[in-house]
Design a protein around this motif. Structure first.
Motif: not given
Length: 188
Positions: A22, A25-26, A29-30, A148, A167-169, A172
């Motif tokens: 991952s 950024f992911l 975000q998580t 995710y 949300e959308y990452c 990644n």
């Protein structure tokens, strides 16, 4: 990407589930979805080499606990070495379908958060059903299941979970959905 991750992907690509770890950024975000304003019990499913685990542990307070379920023996050894001096972290070489029983062995009835990147899309239907049931059984009405996933397929599991946020990452590989579920009213 570490050499360990690369070797494990080659050895068992479906179990690892992703071709690269991952992105930062992911993981940010998580992990920002977890509130550590008070002690929490967190379960991580399939931590791999631990990129999400490290981010979660950095944010945990001294009285929180993290239970990481990992099936790959080499990842388990790597994680146990990595977190050997942190009593808040328990690395388990156990199947996540055993989650409620494992938590009970530690005197815990329910967890606050379950974080998972397990590739539910490729898990056979019967095993996926058992795993999702185990996740639901380990939750209470305030718990959150944060996952995710490439698809939003888990949104169809409305008998177990209600979508709380999505949300959308894009940053990644592959770009991925971050889904946050609460336990469905029908499953309480």
């Amino acid at each position: 990407m570490s050499l360990l991750f690369f070797k494990r992907v080659l050895a068992n690509p479906l179990q690892v589930g992703y071709i690269v770890p991952s992105s930062p950024f992911l993981t940010r975000q998580t992990s920002r979805r977890l509130d550590f304003s008070k002690p929490r019990v967190v379960v991580e499913l399939g931590p791999g080499e631990g990129c999400h685990t490290r981010k979660i542990v950095k944010r945990m307070d001294k009285n929180s606990r993290l239970f990481a379920f990992e099936l790959d023996e080499e990842f388990v050894a790597h994680l146990r070495k990595q977190f050997a001096h942190d009593p808040r972290v328990t690395i388990l070489h156990r199947n996540a379908t055993e989650m409620p029983d494992v938590l009970a062995e530690h005197g815990i009835t329910h967890c606050d958060y379950i974080v998972s990147g397990l590739p539910f899309l490729v898990i056979p239907e019967e095993a996926r059903g058992k795993l999702l049931g185990s996740i639901s059984d380990a939750m209470h009405e305030e718990s959150r299941f944060i996952t995710y996933q490439v698809t939003t397929q888990l949104c169809d599991e409305s008998h177990l979970f209600e979508l709380h946020d999505k949300e959308y990452c894009a940053l990644n590989v592959p770009p991925i959905n971050v889904l946050e579920f609460k336990k469905a009213q029908a499953a309480r």
